[in-house]
Design a protein around this motif. Structure first.
Motif, PDB file in Angstrom:
ATOM      1  N   TRP A 236      64.199  45.343 111.623  1.00  0.00           N
ATOM      2  CA  TRP A 236      63.578  44.397 112.547  1.00  0.00           C
ATOM      3  C   TRP A 236      62.218  44.946 112.969  1.00  0.00           C
ATOM      4  CZ3 TRP A 236      65.157  39.574 113.782  1.00  0.00           C
ATOM      5  CH2 TRP A 236      66.491  39.234 113.539  1.00  0.00           C
ATOM      6  N   TYR A 237      61.245  44.030 113.010  1.00  0.00           N
ATOM      7  CA  TYR A 237      59.899  44.369 113.445  1.00  0.00           C
ATOM      8  C   TYR A 237      59.446  43.378 114.509  1.00  0.00           C
ATOM      9  CZ  TYR A 237      59.288  47.283 109.252  1.00  0.00           C
ATOM     10  OH  TYR A 237      59.398  48.248 108.289  1.00  0.00           O
ATOM     11  N   LYS A 238      58.536  43.848 115.361  1.00  0.00           N
ATOM     12  CA  LYS A 238      57.891  42.985 116.351  1.00  0.00           C
ATOM     13  C   LYS A 238      56.419  42.891 115.977  1.00  0.00           C
ATOM     14  CE  LYS A 238      56.829  42.711 121.316  1.00  0.00           C
ATOM     15  NZ  LYS A 238      56.925  43.415 122.629  1.00  0.00           N
ATOM     16  N   GLN A 239      55.899  41.665 115.935  1.00  0.00           N
ATOM     17  CA  GLN A 239      54.494  41.495 115.592  1.00  0.00           C
ATOM     18  C   GLN A 239      53.796  40.681 116.675  1.00  0.00           C
ATOM     19  OE1 GLN A 239      53.568  39.408 111.911  1.00  0.00           O
ATOM     20  NE2 GLN A 239      51.625  40.493 111.739  1.00  0.00           N
ATOM     21  N   GLU A 240      52.861  41.328 117.338  1.00  0.00           N
ATOM     22  CA  GLU A 240      51.982  40.628 118.266  1.00  0.00           C
ATOM     23  C   GLU A 240      50.719  40.280 117.487  1.00  0.00           C
ATOM     24  OE1 GLU A 240      52.790  42.418 122.480  1.00  0.00           O
ATOM     25  OE2 GLU A 240      53.245  43.961 120.982  1.00  0.00           O
ATOM     26  N   LYS A 241      49.563  40.301 118.114  1.00  0.00           N
ATOM     27  CA  LYS A 241      48.382  39.845 117.360  1.00  0.00           C
ATOM     28  C   LYS A 241      47.820  40.961 116.490  1.00  0.00           C
ATOM     29  CE  LYS A 241      47.066  36.432 120.828  1.00  0.00           C
ATOM     30  NZ  LYS A 241      47.567  35.282 120.076  1.00  0.00           N
ATOM     31  N   LYS A 242      48.672  41.623 115.757  1.00  0.00           N
ATOM     32  CA  LYS A 242      48.239  42.753 114.960  1.00  0.00           C
ATOM     33  C   LYS A 242      49.343  43.059 113.946  1.00  0.00           C
ATOM     34  CE  LYS A 242      49.872  45.578 118.793  1.00  0.00           C
ATOM     35  NZ  LYS A 242      49.628  46.614 119.776  1.00  0.00           N
ATOM     36  N   ALA A 243      49.396  44.293 113.484  1.00  0.00           N
ATOM     37  CA  ALA A 243      50.384  44.654 112.460  1.00  0.00           C
ATOM     38  C   ALA A 243      51.795  44.709 113.048  1.00  0.00           C
ATOM     39  CB  ALA A 243      50.016  46.015 111.868  1.00  0.00           C
ATOM     40  N   PRO A 244      52.795  44.454 112.222  1.00  0.00           N
ATOM     41  CA  PRO A 244      54.187  44.580 112.677  1.00  0.00           C
ATOM     42  C   PRO A 244      54.490  46.021 113.098  1.00  0.00           C
ATOM     43  CG  PRO A 244      54.079  43.424 110.577  1.00  0.00           C
ATOM     44  CD  PRO A 244      52.728  43.980 110.829  1.00  0.00           C
ATOM     45  N   THR A 245      55.279  46.155 114.154  1.00  0.00           N
ATOM     46  CA  THR A 245      55.730  47.475 114.574  1.00  0.00           C
ATOM     47  C   THR A 245      57.243  47.538 114.482  1.00  0.00           C
ATOM     48  OG1 THR A 245      55.742  46.749 116.874  1.00  0.00           O
ATOM     49  CG2 THR A 245      53.789  47.912 116.123  1.00  0.00           C
ATOM     50  N   PHE A 246      57.736  48.674 114.058  1.00  0.00           N
ATOM     51  CA  PHE A 246      59.143  48.863 113.760  1.00  0.00           C
ATOM     52  C   PHE A 246      59.996  48.861 115.022  1.00  0.00           C
ATOM     53  CE2 PHE A 246      62.792  50.396 111.610  1.00  0.00           C
ATOM     54  CZ  PHE A 246      63.340  51.411 112.376  1.00  0.00           C
ATOM     55  N   LEU A 247      61.156  48.178 114.948  1.00  0.00           N
ATOM     56  CA  LEU A 247      62.109  48.193 116.050  1.00  0.00           C
ATOM     57  C   LEU A 247      63.388  48.940 115.666  1.00  0.00           C
ATOM     58  CD1 LEU A 247      61.841  44.482 117.281  1.00  0.00           C
ATOM     59  CD2 LEU A 247      60.872  46.522 118.380  1.00  0.00           C
ATOM     60  N   PHE A 248      64.084  48.442 114.650  1.00  0.00           N
ATOM     61  CA  PHE A 248      65.379  49.008 114.271  1.00  0.00           C
ATOM     62  C   PHE A 248      65.537  49.020 112.757  1.00  0.00           C
ATOM     63  CE2 PHE A 248      67.049  49.063 118.440  1.00  0.00           C
ATOM     64  CZ  PHE A 248      66.794  47.852 119.069  1.00  0.00           C
ATOM     65  N   MET A 249      66.321  49.986 112.293  1.00  0.00           N
ATOM     66  CA  MET A 249      66.812  49.976 110.924  1.00  0.00           C
ATOM     67  C   MET A 249      68.329  50.024 110.987  1.00  0.00           C
ATOM     68  SD  MET A 249      66.430  52.792 107.892  1.00  0.00           S
ATOM     69  CE  MET A 249      64.933  52.248 107.100  1.00  0.00           C
ATOM     70  N   LEU A 250      68.994  49.128 110.265  1.00  0.00           N
ATOM     71  CA  LEU A 250      70.455  49.041 110.268  1.00  0.00           C
ATOM     72  C   LEU A 250      70.951  49.219 108.845  1.00  0.00           C
ATOM     73  CD1 LEU A 250      70.355  45.810 112.380  1.00  0.00           C
ATOM     74  CD2 LEU A 250      71.233  47.965 113.236  1.00  0.00           C
ATOM     75  N   THR A 251      71.911  50.102 108.688  1.00  0.00           N
ATOM     76  CA  THR A 251      72.474  50.313 107.356  1.00  0.00           C
ATOM     77  C   THR A 251      73.980  50.119 107.336  1.00  0.00           C
ATOM     78  OG1 THR A 251      72.641  52.676 107.801  1.00  0.00           O
ATOM     79  CG2 THR A 251      70.661  51.926 106.663  1.00  0.00           C
ATOM     80  N   SER A 252      74.640  50.269 108.452  1.00  0.00           N
ATOM     81  CA  SER A 252      76.105  50.186 108.502  1.00  0.00           C
ATOM     82  C   SER A 252      76.541  49.003 109.343  1.00  0.00           C
ATOM     83  CB  SER A 252      76.682  51.468 109.101  1.00  0.00           C
ATOM     84  OG  SER A 252      76.281  52.581 108.346  1.00  0.00           O
ATOM     85  N   SER A 253      77.613  48.376 108.910  1.00  0.00           N
ATOM     86  CA  SER A 253      78.156  47.232 109.651  1.00  0.00           C
ATOM     87  C   SER A 253      78.756  47.667 110.975  1.00  0.00           C
ATOM     88  CB  SER A 253      79.262  46.562 108.833  1.00  0.00           C
ATOM     89  OG  SER A 253      78.746  45.597 107.988  1.00  0.00           O
ATOM     90  N   GLY A 254      78.585  46.832 111.969  1.00  0.00           N
ATOM     91  CA  GLY A 254      79.321  46.984 113.223  1.00  0.00           C
ATOM     92  C   GLY A 254      78.785  48.034 114.172  1.00  0.00           C
ATOM     93  N   ILE A 255      77.757  48.744 113.788  1.00  0.00           N
ATOM     94  CA  ILE A 255      77.215  49.783 114.682  1.00  0.00           C
ATOM     95  C   ILE A 255      75.968  49.234 115.345  1.00  0.00           C
ATOM     96  CG2 ILE A 255      76.227  52.083 114.814  1.00  0.00           C
ATOM     97  CD1 ILE A 255      77.945  52.830 112.409  1.00  0.00           C
ATOM     98  N   GLU A 256      76.014  49.134 116.673  1.00  0.00           N
ATOM     99  CA  GLU A 256      74.897  48.554 117.407  1.00  0.00           C
ATOM    100  C   GLU A 256      73.806  49.589 117.615  1.00  0.00           C
ATOM    101  OE1 GLU A 256      75.329  47.663 121.667  1.00  0.00           O
ATOM    102  OE2 GLU A 256      74.604  45.641 121.222  1.00  0.00           O
ATOM    103  N   LYS A 257      72.581  49.155 117.327  1.00  0.00           N
ATOM    104  CA  LYS A 257      71.424  49.977 117.662  1.00  0.00           C
ATOM    105  C   LYS A 257      70.824  49.410 118.941  1.00  0.00           C
ATOM    106  CE  LYS A 257      70.894  52.797 114.021  1.00  0.00           C
ATOM    107  NZ  LYS A 257      69.762  52.866 113.114  1.00  0.00           N
ATOM    108  N   LYS A 258      70.434  50.298 119.843  1.00  0.00           N
ATOM    109  CA  LYS A 258      69.970  49.830 121.150  1.00  0.00           C
ATOM    110  C   LYS A 258      68.721  50.601 121.555  1.00  0.00           C
ATOM    111  CE  LYS A 258      71.980  48.771 125.683  1.00  0.00           C
ATOM    112  NZ  LYS A 258      71.673  47.344 125.675  1.00  0.00           N
ATOM    113  N   SER A 259      67.770  49.860 122.129  1.00  0.00           N
ATOM    114  CA  SER A 259      66.573  50.488 122.664  1.00  0.00           C
ATOM    115  C   SER A 259      66.140  49.688 123.873  1.00  0.00           C
ATOM    116  CB  SER A 259      65.459  50.512 121.612  1.00  0.00           C
ATOM    117  OG  SER A 259      64.264  51.029 122.166  1.00  0.00           O
ATOM    118  N   GLY A 260      66.464  50.193 125.050  1.00  0.00           N
ATOM    119  CA  GLY A 260      66.129  49.489 126.269  1.00  0.00           C
ATOM    120  C   GLY A 260      66.837  48.157 126.348  1.00  0.00           C
ATOM    121  N   ARG A 261      66.065  47.079 126.467  1.00  0.00           N
ATOM    122  CA  ARG A 261      66.651  45.743 126.578  1.00  0.00           C
ATOM    123  C   ARG A 261      66.918  45.105 125.210  1.00  0.00           C
ATOM    124  NH1 ARG A 261      63.167  42.648 127.790  1.00  0.00           N
ATOM    125  NH2 ARG A 261      61.328  43.996 127.652  1.00  0.00           N
TER     126      ARG A 261
END
Lengths: 111, 111
Positions: free
Chosen positions: A35-60
């Motif tokens: 998952w990436y977030k893109q504002e008015k510029k290049a995409p920035t990385f949020l999460f990488m997921l490789t395994s099922s069922g494991i939640e990745k969390k960062s703040g909200r």
């Protein structure tokens, strides 16, 4: 044909709302989903997921992957105006290291 | 931020002229990618490289060529620019099993 589909295409919410963004995929030789977030510029990385069922969390923000049903969700709780952006989902292949991107979900958070 | 730069950042050119975009990295990452981003299509892979002199086509490679003579540089050439190649071009880098980092983008307008 390999493809990544995101929904909804766009979303408008009020500050404080919780949103769920969806990403489904049909990609051969799956290695990871990103998952990436893109504002008015290049995409920035949020999460990488490789395994099922494991939640990745960062703040909200949090994300989870279901490899059986071939989808992922990105949750944002207590949204803020700074969360307004396009959120991109990408799937990485095991062979050739290619990444396939969805068209993105445009999120607008209004005060 | 990952050390990726793109040049030029903005370019306006005429139909039929050759154009070369440069991506430079200081991270010594093996993989480098060129994408174009257009409304309604998200990020689409043009070409990518998995090492010096090793390149392969992406999903929208027609009308584009690439070269990678050094680890740090990946060039994208439009041999004869067309109006359909007006777009924002992003370079990205990655290492195996890690996420991609994107450059700041080049806005190309072909008149």
């Amino acid at each position: 044909e390999d493809k990544v589909v995101q929904s909804p295409l766009s979303l408008v919410v009020h500050e404080g709302d919780t949103v769920t963004l969806n990403c489904s995929y049909e990609v051969t030789n799956f290695r990871s989903l990103l998952w990436y977030k893109q504002e008015k510029k290049a995409p920035t990385f949020l999460f990488m997921l490789t395994s099922s069922g494991i939640e990745k969390k960062s703040g909200r923000l949090s994300s989870i992957l279901d490899k059986k049903e071939l989808f992922s969700i990105l949750n944002i709780t207590a949204t803020q105006t700074g969360d307004s952006a396009i959120y991109l989902c990408a799937v990485e292949q095991n062979t050739g290291n290619q990444f396939y991107f969805g068209t993105g979900t445009s999120l607008t958070v209004i005060p | 931020d990952a050390g990726i730069t793109q040049s030029p950042r903005h370019k306006v050119t005429e139909t039929g002229t050759p154009v070369t975009l440069r991506c430079h990295q200081t991270e010594n990452h093996r993989y480098m990618y060129w994408y174009r981003q257009d409304p309604g299509h998200g990020l689409r892979l043009i070409h990518y490289s998995y090492g010096v002199k090793d390149t392969d086509k992406g999903e929208v490679s027609d009308g584009y060529s690439v070269s990678r003579s050094k680890t740090e540089d990946f060039l994208l050439t439009l041999e004869s620019a067309t109006s359909s190649q007006t777009s924002v071009y992003f370079c990205a880098i990655s290492e195996r099993l890690y996420e991609q980092y994107f450059g700041p983008g080049t806005r190309l307008t072909v008149t």
